[in-house]
Design a protein around this motif. Structure first.
Motif, PDB file in Angstrom:
ATOM      1  N   ASN A  45      -2.621  -7.661 -37.634  1.00 27.90           N
ATOM      2  CA  ASN A  45      -2.164  -8.862 -36.937  1.00 27.90           C
ATOM      3  C   ASN A  45      -1.689  -8.557 -35.523  1.00 27.90           C
ATOM      4  O   ASN A  45      -1.903  -9.354 -34.604  1.00 27.90           O
ATOM      5  CB  ASN A  45      -1.055  -9.552 -37.731  1.00 27.90           C
ATOM      6  N   LYS A  46      -1.086  -7.408 -35.339  1.00 31.14           N
ATOM      7  CA  LYS A  46      -0.633  -7.020 -34.002  1.00 31.14           C
ATOM      8  C   LYS A  46      -1.819  -6.822 -33.068  1.00 31.14           C
ATOM      9  O   LYS A  46      -1.828  -7.314 -31.936  1.00 31.14           O
ATOM     10  CB  LYS A  46       0.189  -5.735 -34.087  1.00 31.14           C
ATOM     11  N   SER A  49      -3.584 -10.278 -32.409  1.00 32.71           N
ATOM     12  CA  SER A  49      -2.792 -11.103 -31.516  1.00 32.71           C
ATOM     13  C   SER A  49      -2.889 -10.609 -30.076  1.00 32.71           C
ATOM     14  O   SER A  49      -3.057 -11.392 -29.135  1.00 32.71           O
ATOM     15  CB  SER A  49      -1.320 -11.105 -31.958  1.00 32.71           C
ATOM     16  N   GLU A  52      -6.319 -11.358 -27.960  1.00 34.37           N
ATOM     17  CA  GLU A  52      -6.718 -12.704 -27.514  1.00 34.37           C
ATOM     18  C   GLU A  52      -6.889 -12.841 -26.003  1.00 34.37           C
ATOM     19  O   GLU A  52      -7.942 -13.284 -25.535  1.00 34.37           O
ATOM     20  CB  GLU A  52      -5.715 -13.731 -28.056  1.00 34.37           C
ATOM     21  N   SER A 126       0.164 -23.627 -30.171  1.00 40.01           N
ATOM     22  CA  SER A 126      -0.061 -22.200 -29.960  1.00 40.01           C
ATOM     23  C   SER A 126      -1.122 -21.981 -28.893  1.00 40.01           C
ATOM     24  O   SER A 126      -2.285 -22.340 -29.070  1.00 40.01           O
ATOM     25  CB  SER A 126      -0.502 -21.545 -31.272  1.00 40.01           C
ATOM     26  N   HIS A 128      -2.275 -18.988 -27.785  1.00 38.71           N
ATOM     27  CA  HIS A 128      -3.221 -17.960 -28.230  1.00 38.71           C
ATOM     28  C   HIS A 128      -4.304 -18.578 -29.111  1.00 38.71           C
ATOM     29  O   HIS A 128      -5.490 -18.279 -28.952  1.00 38.71           O
ATOM     30  CB  HIS A 128      -2.491 -16.865 -29.016  1.00 38.71           C
ATOM     31  N   THR A 129      -3.883 -19.428 -30.048  1.00 38.64           N
ATOM     32  CA  THR A 129      -4.844 -20.052 -30.958  1.00 38.64           C
ATOM     33  C   THR A 129      -5.775 -20.999 -30.210  1.00 38.64           C
ATOM     34  O   THR A 129      -6.973 -21.052 -30.481  1.00 38.64           O
ATOM     35  CB  THR A 129      -4.107 -20.816 -32.079  1.00 38.64           C
ATOM     36  N   VAL A 159      -6.471 -14.873 -35.257  1.00 45.36           N
ATOM     37  CA  VAL A 159      -5.483 -15.024 -34.182  1.00 45.36           C
ATOM     38  C   VAL A 159      -4.402 -16.018 -34.610  1.00 45.36           C
ATOM     39  O   VAL A 159      -3.206 -15.761 -34.448  1.00 45.36           O
ATOM     40  CB  VAL A 159      -6.154 -15.484 -32.867  1.00 45.36           C
ATOM     41  N   SER A 162      -2.212 -14.446 -37.198  1.00 40.52           N
ATOM     42  CA  SER A 162      -1.399 -13.374 -36.619  1.00 40.52           C
ATOM     43  C   SER A 162      -0.180 -13.935 -35.888  1.00 40.52           C
ATOM     44  O   SER A 162       0.888 -13.328 -35.891  1.00 40.52           O
ATOM     45  CB  SER A 162      -2.237 -12.523 -35.663  1.00 40.52           C
ATOM     46  N   ARG A 163      -0.331 -15.104 -35.278  1.00 46.30           N
ATOM     47  CA  ARG A 163       0.793 -15.693 -34.553  1.00 46.30           C
ATOM     48  C   ARG A 163       1.900 -16.129 -35.522  1.00 46.30           C
ATOM     49  O   ARG A 163       3.086 -16.079 -35.180  1.00 46.30           O
ATOM     50  CB  ARG A 163       0.329 -16.885 -33.714  1.00 46.30           C
ATOM     51  N   GLU A 166       3.506 -12.863 -36.811  1.00 48.13           N
ATOM     52  CA  GLU A 166       4.400 -12.332 -35.773  1.00 48.13           C
ATOM     53  C   GLU A 166       5.715 -13.116 -35.702  1.00 48.13           C
ATOM     54  O   GLU A 166       6.663 -12.682 -35.059  1.00 48.13           O
ATOM     55  CB  GLU A 166       3.708 -12.400 -34.417  1.00 48.13           C
TER      56      GLU A 166
END
Length: 203
Positions: A45-46, A49, A52, A126, A128-129, A159, A162-163, A166
């Motif tokens: 996940n790190k 993320s 992205e 989000s 990133h998403t 992604v 992962s957010r 996180e």
């Protein structure tokens, strides 16, 4: 007359109840995903993320560079479409963030959510998403092959997950980000018809 007075109260109570249930689902789901703390899950996940911004910017730039090297106008048009889809998602997302101004989950629920990274912008939606789904959707629309669609969709969904893992976004943030990103890519498909005519004289 008595029923006319009671009905608005009942409607208000039902609305509040639905809002509370939705809020409970949001934080409860986030709490479960944020609790996935195995070494592989955390590292995966790190990495996803962090990937992205590099992929969202790097892929359209690489497409444009390749188009310039090969003098391929069609590839350059595709690069413009993908790049402007990502850029549009960024603009819409950050406009919504500061309009809604939702606190990050680790700020509102410090006892239930552990942040593995810290963010300085509001939570909803989000970003990133949104950019991940803008990239994945635009690539899938331009190159509708399984070997493009499948990895693009898996990466974009990863992604979003992962957010949450996180601890920086609620599920509703991620779902809204996905809708914004995909929506920008679809809308931009039609906008780019005009843009390509202006930039390249395409019919």
């Amino acid at each position: 007359m008595h029923m006319k007075r009671i009905l608005p109260i009942v409607c208000l109570l039902l609305t509040v109840s639905c809002a509370v249930q939705a809020q409970n689902w949001d934080i409860n789901t986030l709490h479960r995903v944020n609790s996935w703390d195995g070494r592989f899950v955390r590292n995966y996940n790190k990495v996803v993320s962090r990937s992205e911004p590099y992929l969202a910017v790097g892929i359209p730039v690489a497409m444009a560079f390749a188009a310039w090297i090969k003098d391929d106008r069609k590839l350059l048009e595709d690069a413009v479409y993908v790049g402007t889809s990502v850029a549009g998602a960024i603009v819409v997302t950050y406009g919504m963030k500061y309009l809604v101004d939702r606190k990050r989950p680790y700020e509102r629920y410090p006892g239930r959510v552990h942040p593995y990274s810290m963010e300085h912008s509001p939570s909803f939606p989000s970003g990133h998403t949104a950019t991940a789904f803008a990239l994945a959707t635009s690539l899938s629309m331009k190159y509708p092959k399984w070997y493009v669609i499948t990895p693009a969709a898996l990466w974009a969904c990863s992604v979003g997950m992962s957010r949450m893992n996180e601890g920086v976004h609620y599920p509703s943030d991620v779902l809204a980000g996905a809708a914004v990103g995909a929506g920008c890519a679809v809308a931009n498909h039609y906008i780019n018809r005009w843009l390509n005519r202006w930039l390249f004289g395409s019919r």
